[in-house]
Design an enzyme around this catalytic site. Sequence first.
Site, short mmCIF file in Angstrom:
data_model
loop_
_atom_site.label_atom_id
_atom_site.label_comp_id
_atom_site.label_asym_id
_atom_site.label_seq_id
_atom_site.Cartn_x
_atom_site.Cartn_y
_atom_site.Cartn_z
N LYS A 155 0.85 -1.20 0.00
CA LYS A 155 0.00 0.00 0.00
C LYS A 155 0.88 1.24 0.00
O LYS A 155 1.89 1.27 0.71
CB LYS A 155 -0.92 0.02 1.23
CG LYS A 155 -1.78 1.28 1.30
CD LYS A 155 -2.85 1.18 2.37
CE LYS A 155 -2.40 1.49 3.76
NZ LYS A 155 -1.80 2.83 3.96
N GLU A 206 -9.29 7.72 3.67
CA GLU A 206 -9.22 8.01 5.11
C GLU A 206 -9.73 9.41 5.43
O GLU A 206 -9.30 10.40 4.82
CB GLU A 206 -7.77 7.85 5.60
CG GLU A 206 -7.64 8.13 7.10
CD GLU A 206 -6.35 7.63 7.74
OE1 GLU A 206 -5.56 6.93 7.08
OE2 GLU A 206 -6.13 7.94 8.92
O1 KIV Z 1 -1.18 2.25 8.74
C1 KIV Z 1 -2.36 1.90 8.78
O2 KIV Z 1 -2.81 1.18 9.68
C2 KIV Z 1 -3.23 2.36 7.71
C3 KIV Z 1 -4.70 2.13 7.88
C4 KIV Z 1 -5.27 3.18 8.74
C5 KIV Z 1 -5.41 2.05 6.58
O3 KIV Z 1 -2.78 2.92 6.77
#
Ligand code: KIV
Length: 267
Positions: free
Chosen positions: A115, A184
């Site tokens: 991600k 978010e």
């Molecule tokens: O780092 C994390 O836990 C995240 C989530 C809030 C999606 O990016």
Amino acid sequence: MEKKVTTATLMEMKQKGEKITMLTAYDYPISYITEKAGIEVVLIGDSLGNVVLGYDNTLPVTVNDIIYHTKAVVRGNKKSLIVADMPFLSYKISKEEAVRNAGRMIQEGGASAVKVEGGAEISDIISSIIKADIPVMGHLGLTPQAINQFGSYKTRGVDKKEAQKIISDAKELEKLGVFAIVLEKIPLELAKKITASISIPTIGIGAGPFCDGQVLVTYDMLGLFSKFLPKFVKKYADLDKEITNAFLAFSQEVKNGKFPDKDKHSF
Ligand code: KIV
């Protein structure tokens, strides 16, 4: 959950209108329980900086930190889609470095995807990671790695210009081949509009009920991290209280000689 979840599973779920669940995990036992509970996506989030390592924000988290925790999570869960978060500076210096670091998440950590936070400004980087056959999840709206740019953790996309930028970033990420996008802390109407206008799933956190799925930081929803609780978190357990009570009971029983029992716990 019978079969291993893949990026294709998430796409099918969006098409069928089935909600997607995603939680963070940082260790073997929690990861094992996410699999038992049928959570489709497990994220080794850089939120581990806050909730596990005790930093004030996510910026000090390193690629090695994420890999270390990803290995434990992968050992605990064979069914969910395991996504490793790319930490601050690990993917924005150059395409080469981004691909190398993303590759380490897959090769050393055992994750199935990564991600990244950001939109059109990192198109070339996202493209390079995908061209290396590494699936990418996007993250728009409040992107905690940009805290020093934003100056606060307030709701993003409230004004028209920023809302428009988030919509166009979501469409750009879809075009690049990103398989899902975390939204978010944005207004629920904006999240609803984005969700309806792209074919890939949106996973909301503080983005209202109209996203294709929802994610929470596990230590927040379990009540294990009590330093700060954002409005968008629902506490499903109060582990801080449970654990405190267990430690107090242990301490009391050791001090008054009740534990260990000479028959039950001794040889
Ligand atoms: O780092 C994390 O836990 C995240 C989530 C809030 C999606 O990016």
